[in-house]
Design an enzyme around this catalytic site. Structure first.
Site, PDB file in Angstrom:
ATOM      1  N   CYS A 184      -8.042  10.061   1.179  1.00  0.00           N
ATOM      2  CA  CYS A 184      -7.371   8.757   1.072  1.00  0.00           C
ATOM      3  C   CYS A 184      -5.947   8.890   0.576  1.00  0.00           C
ATOM      4  O   CYS A 184      -5.011   8.391   1.196  1.00  0.00           O
ATOM      5  CB  CYS A 184      -8.149   7.834   0.143  1.00  0.00           C
ATOM      6  SG  CYS A 184      -9.711   7.351   0.856  1.00  0.00           S
ATOM      7  N   HIS A 185      -5.781   9.535  -0.560  1.00  0.00           N
ATOM      8  CA  HIS A 185      -4.441   9.588  -1.136  1.00  0.00           C
ATOM      9  C   HIS A 185      -4.049  10.998  -1.540  1.00  0.00           C
ATOM     10  O   HIS A 185      -3.121  11.192  -2.316  1.00  0.00           O
ATOM     11  CB  HIS A 185      -4.331   8.623  -2.305  1.00  0.00           C
ATOM     12  CG  HIS A 185      -4.777   7.237  -1.949  1.00  0.00           C
ATOM     13  ND1 HIS A 185      -6.043   6.784  -2.190  1.00  0.00           N
ATOM     14  CD2 HIS A 185      -4.148   6.238  -1.302  1.00  0.00           C
ATOM     15  CE1 HIS A 185      -6.168   5.545  -1.727  1.00  0.00           C
ATOM     16  NE2 HIS A 185      -5.036   5.194  -1.180  1.00  0.00           N
ATOM     17  N   GLY A 186      -4.810  11.982  -1.054  1.00  0.00           N
ATOM     18  CA  GLY A 186      -4.373  13.377  -1.178  1.00  0.00           C
ATOM     19  C   GLY A 186      -4.625  14.070  -2.503  1.00  0.00           C
ATOM     20  O   GLY A 186      -3.913  15.011  -2.839  1.00  0.00           O
ATOM     21  N   TYR A 231       0.844  -1.197   0.000  1.00  0.00           N
ATOM     22  CA  TYR A 231       0.000   0.000   0.000  1.00  0.00           C
ATOM     23  C   TYR A 231       0.881   1.250   0.000  1.00  0.00           C
ATOM     24  O   TYR A 231       0.587   2.230  -0.700  1.00  0.00           O
ATOM     25  CB  TYR A 231      -0.886  -0.039   1.241  1.00  0.00           C
ATOM     26  CG  TYR A 231      -2.000   0.982   1.256  1.00  0.00           C
ATOM     27  CD1 TYR A 231      -2.997   0.958   0.292  1.00  0.00           C
ATOM     28  CD2 TYR A 231      -2.062   1.961   2.243  1.00  0.00           C
ATOM     29  CE1 TYR A 231      -4.018   1.876   0.316  1.00  0.00           C
ATOM     30  CE2 TYR A 231      -3.092   2.872   2.278  1.00  0.00           C
ATOM     31  CZ  TYR A 231      -4.071   2.837   1.314  1.00  0.00           C
ATOM     32  OH  TYR A 231      -5.081   3.741   1.338  1.00  0.00           O
TER      33      TYR A 231
END
Lengths: 425, 194
Positions: free
Chosen positions: B158-160, A296
Site C-alpha cells: 500500500c504505502h511501501g 491521498y
C-alpha cells in the site's frame, strides 16, 4: 432568507395561510424576487446543480436502501442482486455511484469558482466556512457509501481510512477499535457505516439550508467582485433570469452525467471492487475514488505516519482559513493579474497531486508528490498572504452595471435600466 | 412587584429571624449558598448527561460476541521451514513464520541502532525458529506480502513499508514493528494465540 419580498397573496385562502405561515412569501423572496447580480456567468449555476445532485443522491439512495443488505456476508451479493434482479436496479445504482462523482465534480467547480472570484472574502466568511463543512460532510458520506458494496476496495479503503485515526497518540488505537466495533473492519463497521451513510446526507441538507440562508443575507458575489450598489441597476430578479440560467446549466450537466451512467458507468470505479471483500488479502494497489486522490497523495508523500495524517487533514482544514489567509482587498482574479497566474498553478498542483495519488509508489513519484504537496501548502500559507501586500491590482469598475456596460461598449454607464429593459442588456 | 405592605412594620423582621435570612438590608441573599446550589446542580446535570450519553458511545465498542472469539489454536506441524502460515485471529491475519537458519541469523545480527522501533529478535520470539506476528502493517492496516522487500521479511504494497525477518520496520512510513500477539506453546507442535 432575506430579500425584497413583493409577494402579495391574491386569494382569500392564500391570505389566510400567509398570515399564519408565510412560507410562500419566504420562497418568493428567496427564489423569485431575490435580486441577483446581472453579471453572473455559468460558473454560478453550480449552486443549483449541487442542490439537484443532493436531491438526486437522496432519492436514488433511499431507493437502493430498500434492496441493499448491510451485512458482511450478504452486502456484496445484495448489490449484485440490485444490478441483475431488481427492476431498473442497474440504473439506480449507476445513477447513485456516478452521481457521487458528478456531485464532487460540481463541488470542485463551485469551490474553485469561489477561490478565483474571491467569494470567501468579507462579508462572506461564514458562508464559505459553511461550504467547507458541507464539503467535509460530503467526503465522509462518500467514503462510507463506497464501503457499502463490500468489495475489495471498499474493505481496504475503509481499513486505510479508519487507521488514520490510529495515528493519534495514546488514544488512537482505542478510537480505531471503537470505530470498527471489533479488532478490524468487519460486519459491525459495515452496519454503522450504512446507518451513518443514510444520516449524513440529511445533515448536509441542513447545512445547505444555512449556506443558502447566509448567502441570501450577504448577497451573491459576482465575477467583478464589487458589491451591489444600486439594486435596480446592478441586479436582475432571480426568476426568470437566474432560474433559467440554472436550468440550462443543469441540463448541460445532466447530459454529461447521463453519458457516464449509460456509456461508461464503471469508468470512474475500480475493477477490484467487483471482487468480494477478503480480510486476508490486500489488493496490490489501494486507490481511493478520484475525488480524494490529491489528499491521498499528500498522505503518502510524508514518510511519517502521524505527520502524514496531520498533513492530510490540514490540507482540507486550510480551506476554512482562506478568508483570512488571503490578504488582498480585491476579490476577483479578473483584477488580480498575479493571483490569476498562481490560481491556475494551484489548479495544476491539485490535478498533479490527484494523478500522483493514483500511481504506484516509486521514489520519483514520492519526490514529485512531496514537491507538489509543498506547493499546495505554499499557495495558502505563503502566496496568498504575501500577494495581497505585493500585488498591483487593476482598477475596479465603479459598479456591476458599469462593468457590464463597459463590456458591451455601445452602452453608456448612465443608462437607467428599469425592470422591463433588463433583458435587453 | 407591587405587593401590598403588611400592616405591621416589625413583622417582616420577625419572619426574617425565624427563617434565618435577611429579606431586607445589605445582606439580602447568602451568595455562597447560591453558588453552592448552582454548582451542585450543574455538576449533577453534567454527570447525568455523561451517564446518559455513555451507552450511546460505548455500544460502538466490540460487543460480547466479538470478544468471545479471542483465541485460536494452530498446528505447527503443517508449516515447513521457510514458509509462512496465515491464520485469522480476531478478524485479522496472523503470520506464523517458520524461519530458516539464515533468516534467524539476519534477525539476530541486526544492530539495534539501525532500527526505527528498537527491539532485539529475542524480545520478539519465544522459540527462534517460530516468528508469530499480527499481519497488519502498522502504518494504515494493509497486509504486507511475505518474502519480499530489501530485508527478505515483508513488504507492504500500500504505502511501501519494509519489514525484516523479525517483523521489524526498516523502511517506509510505518512507525512500529509488526505487533506480536499474546501466544503460548501448548506443545512442540501446537500454539495458542490469544
Amino acid at each position: 432568507m432575506s430579500g425584497t419580498s413583493t409577494y402579495v397573496p391574491k386569494s382569500a385562502l392564500g391570505k389566510w395561510f400567509e398570515s399564519r405561515l408565510p412560507i410562500i412569501g419566504l420562497v418568493h423572496s428567496s427564489f423569485v424576487a431575490y435580486p441577483t447580480p446581472r453579471n453572473l456567468n455559468y460558473l454560478w449555476t453550480f449552486g443549483a446543480i449541487l442542490s439537484f445532485m443532493l436531491a438526486a443522491q437522496i432519492v436514488t439512495g433511499v431507493i437502493l436502501a430498500m434492496h441493499y443488505v448491510p451485512q458482511a456476508n450478504l452486502a456484496f451479493d445484495s448489490v449484485e442482486h440490485i444490478m441483475r434482479d431488481v427492476n431498473y436496479g442497474w440504473l439506480l445504482r449507476y445513477l447513485h455511484s456516478n452521481g457521487a462523482s458528478m456531485f464532487f465534480f460540481a463541488v470542485y467547480a463551485h469551490i474553485f469558482r469561489g477561490i478565483y472570484y474571491g467569494s470567501y472574502k468579507a462579508p462572506r466568511e461564514v458562508l464559505w466556512i459553511l461550504g467547507v463543512i458541507i464539503y467535509l460532510l460530503m467526503m465522509a458520506t462518500a467514503f462510507m457509501g463506497y464501503v457499502l458494496p463490500w468489495g475489495q476496495m471498499s474493505f481496504w479503503g475503509a481499513t486505510v481510512i479508519t487507521n488514520l485515526f490510529s495515528a493519534i497518540p495514546l488514544v488512537g488505537k482505542s478510537i480505531a477499535t471503537w470505530l470498527w466495533g471489533g479488532y478490524a473492519v468487519g460486519d459491525p463497521t459495515l452496519n454503522r457505516f450504512f446507518s451513518l451513510h443514510y444520516l449524513l446526507p440529511f445533515m448536509i441538507a441542513g447545512v445547505v439550508v444555512l449556506h443558502v440562508w447566509a448567502l441570501h443575507v450577504v448577497g451573491q458575489n459576482n465575477p467583478d467582485g464589487v458589491e451591489v450598489k444600486n439594486v435596480a441597476r446592478d441586479t436582475v430578479a432571480f426568476t426568470p433570469y437566474a432560474t433559467l440560467k440554472d436550468v440550462f446549466g443543469l441540463a448541460v450537466f445532466l447530459i454529461v452525467y447521463a453519458w457516464f451512467v449509460f456509456y461508461i458507468p464503471n469508468y470512474l470505479g475500480d475493477a477490484d471492487n467487483y471482487i468480494k471483500a477478503n480480510p486476508l488479502q490486500t489488493p496490490a494497489r489501494i486507490v481511493p475514488e478520484w475525488y480524494l486522490l490529491p489528499f491521498y497523495a499528500i498522505l503518502r508523500a510524508i514518510p511519517n505516519k502521524l505527520l502524514g495524517v496531520i498533513a492530510l487533514f490540514s490540507a482540507i482544514a486550510l480551506l476554512a482559513f482562506l478568508p483570512w489567509l488571503d490578504t488582498s482587498p480585491v476579490r476577483s482574479a479578473k483584477y488580480r493579474p498575479v493571483f490569476r497566474v498562481f490560481f491556475w498553478a494551484f489548479v495544476a498542483v491539485c490535478l498533479g497531486l490527484g494523478w500522483l495519488g493514483s500511481q504506484e509508489i516509486t521514489d520519483a513519484y514520492v519526490l514529485a508528490a512531496r514537491i507538489l504537496a509543498i506547493c499546495y501548502f505554499a499557495f495558502f500559507l505563503v502566496v496568498l498572504p504575501l500577494l495581497g501586500l505585493l500585488e498591483t491590482t487593476r482598477p475596479l469598475p465603479p459598479s456591476i452595471a458599469d462593468a457590464v456596460l463597459a463590456r458591451t461598449k455601445g452602452g453608456s454607464a448612465n443608462v437607467a435600466v428599469g425592470p422591463a429593459e433588463k433583458s435587453a442588456v | 412587584m407591587a405587593r401590598p405592605r403588611r400592616a405591621s412594620a416589625c413583622r417582616p423582621r420577625r419572619e426574617e429571624k425565624r427563617l434565618g435570612v435577611h429579606l431586607s438590608g445589605e445582606a439580602t441573599v447568602d451568595q455562597s449558598r447560591r453558588d453552592f446550589l448552582f454548582i451542585a446542580t450543574g455538576a449533577a446535570a453534567a454527570v447525568a448527561a455523561g451517564a446518559t450519553v455513555w451507552p450511546l458511545i460505548d455500544q460502538m465498542n466490540p460487543d460480547a460476541s466479538t470478544l468471545a472469539l479471542s483465541s485460536t489454536e494452530i498446528d505447527l506441524g503443517a508449516v515447513p521451514e521457510g514458509q509462512i502460515l496465515t491464520v485469522k485471529w480476531r478478524g485479522k491475519p496472523v503470520f506464523v513464520r517458520h524461519r530458516t537458519k539464515k533468516e534467524i541469523e539476519e534477525a539476530q545480527n541486526t544492530p539495534l541502532n539501525e532500527l526505527r522501533d528498537p527491539q532485539s529478535d529475542a524480545q520478539r520470539v519465544k522459540k527462534p525458529e517460530w516468528l508469530i506476528v499480527i499481519g497488519v502493517c502498522t502504518h494504515l492496516g494493509c497486509i504486507p506480502l511475505g518474502h519480499q522487500g530489501k530485508y527478505d521479511g515483508w513488504f507492504c504494497p500500500c504505502h511501501g513499508s519494509v519489514y525484516d525477518t523479525s517483523g521489524r520496520i526498516r523502511q517506509g512510513p510505518a512507525p512500529a514493528n509488526l505487533e506480536v500477539p499474546e501466544y503460548a506453546f501448548l506443545s512442540d507442535s501446537k500454539v495458542r494465540i490469544g
